[in-house]
Scaffold this active site. Sequence first.
Site, PDB file in Angstrom:
ATOM      1  N   ASP A  56     -16.652 -38.376  11.977  1.00  0.00           N
ATOM      2  CA  ASP A  56     -16.327 -37.866  10.640  1.00  0.00           C
ATOM      3  C   ASP A  56     -15.416 -36.644  10.643  1.00  0.00           C
ATOM      4  OD1 ASP A  56     -17.926 -39.890   9.696  1.00  0.00           O
ATOM      5  OD2 ASP A  56     -19.617 -38.590   9.176  1.00  0.00           O
ATOM      6  N   LYS A 104     -27.353 -34.195   7.915  1.00  0.00           N
ATOM      7  CA  LYS A 104     -26.892 -35.548   8.232  1.00  0.00           C
ATOM      8  C   LYS A 104     -25.774 -35.961   7.288  1.00  0.00           C
ATOM      9  CE  LYS A 104     -29.966 -36.008  11.433  1.00  0.00           C
ATOM     10  NZ  LYS A 104     -29.531 -35.665  12.763  1.00  0.00           N
ATOM     11  N   CYS A 105     -25.001 -36.937   7.741  1.00  0.00           N
ATOM     12  CA  CYS A 105     -23.879 -37.477   6.977  1.00  0.00           C
ATOM     13  C   CYS A 105     -24.337 -37.826   5.556  1.00  0.00           C
ATOM     14  CB  CYS A 105     -23.371 -38.721   7.699  1.00  0.00           C
ATOM     15  SG  CYS A 105     -21.949 -39.495   6.934  1.00  0.00           S
ATOM     16  N   PRO A 106     -23.597 -37.441   4.547  1.00  0.00           N
ATOM     17  CA  PRO A 106     -22.244 -36.863   4.526  1.00  0.00           C
ATOM     18  C   PRO A 106     -22.211 -35.345   4.387  1.00  0.00           C
ATOM     19  CG  PRO A 106     -22.787 -37.553   2.319  1.00  0.00           C
ATOM     20  CD  PRO A 106     -24.003 -37.862   3.190  1.00  0.00           C
ATOM     21  N   ASP A 131     -25.326 -33.828  14.205  1.00  0.00           N
ATOM     22  CA  ASP A 131     -25.318 -35.204  13.706  1.00  0.00           C
ATOM     23  C   ASP A 131     -24.272 -36.005  14.483  1.00  0.00           C
ATOM     24  OD1 ASP A 131     -25.340 -37.587  12.326  1.00  0.00           O
ATOM     25  OD2 ASP A 131     -24.612 -36.760  10.436  1.00  0.00           O
TER      26      ASP A 131
END
Length: 79
Positions: free
Chosen positions: A49, A16-18, A43
Amino acid sequence: MTQINCDKELDTLGLKCPEPVMLVRAAIRKMDVGQVLLIIADDPATTRDIPGFCEFMEHELVGSETEEIPYRYWVRKSH
């Protein structure tokens, strides 16, 4: 399914981000200019992103498939 030749593949499934973008940045650093990285992700944040990373870092987003999971992105190292 898009067919774009790639020089390296990066599997970020489950991250998951980041984390995906951090791994993309590290992978791109180790590649030669002109090489293409295939990123495989699940994600939803990567749909924003990865293109944002390419624009900010001035790398080319050669292609993307975001209609279904897993998402796929092809990024060419520009410098």
